[in-house]
Each structure stands twice: as structure tokens, then as C-alpha cells.
Motif scaffolding. Sequence first.
Motif: not given
Length: 117
Positions: A29-32, A38-39, A43-44, A49-50
Motif C-alpha cells: 500500500r506504500d512505496k516502502a 521488489c528487493a 533478488g536485488l 537504495g529503495r
Amino acid sequence: MTPEPLAAVLEAVRAAGLGTVSLDLTGVRDKAAFMDRCARALGLPDWFGRNWDALADCLTDQGRAPGRLLVVTGWQEYAEAAPQEWIVAQEVFTDAVVYARERGSGLEIVLALGSRA
């Protein structure tokens, strides 16, 4: 049991020697939370740096695979909860695909309308 809607597509992509990655955004529900998801899914690297620029860098880093298909599912909740962030996410996805196409490196991103891939 109903077969997954994208199963045939994913099978064909894998048969062509390309990688597939699923990014399930259910509950985001938010960017964080988006960046954390995604990370994990992609497998980032530790240096991720998110933020939007770092995500773009990671998506365009073609040293990771000869080509890949990223299937994004469960994105509708995020799009509704954070519409401006979702617009930016789509722009990052689009720019990464265009960049990959210009270099012939094979990144495609699909936004699935169903709940899972």
C-alpha cells in the motif's frame, strides 16, 4: 484445478532460455512496502537504495540475465492506495523496458490482471 492464466506464456519464455520473475504486490500500500517487495522478488543487491532511481538501475542491469520477463501481480491495491507512486512505478517499468529494447537485452514487464502468475 484451474491452470494459471499465464502458465503457457511462462513456459514458452523459459523454453526460450529467458528468465521469469514474479513480483506479487498483494498487500502493498506504500512505496516502502513496494521497494521491499521488489528487493525480495528480484533478488536485488545490498546496494539497492529503495528509491526509484535505484530500482531503475537494477532493472536495467543486464548482467543479471540474458533476458527476462517480470510478471507483476496483485498491483491493483497499490495503484489504488498510492496512485501517484504507482504512476512513477509504471514509468520506471516502461523506461527499463525501452532501455532494454534499445540495447537488445530482452526485458519485458507484464501487469497481470488476475491475482497470481
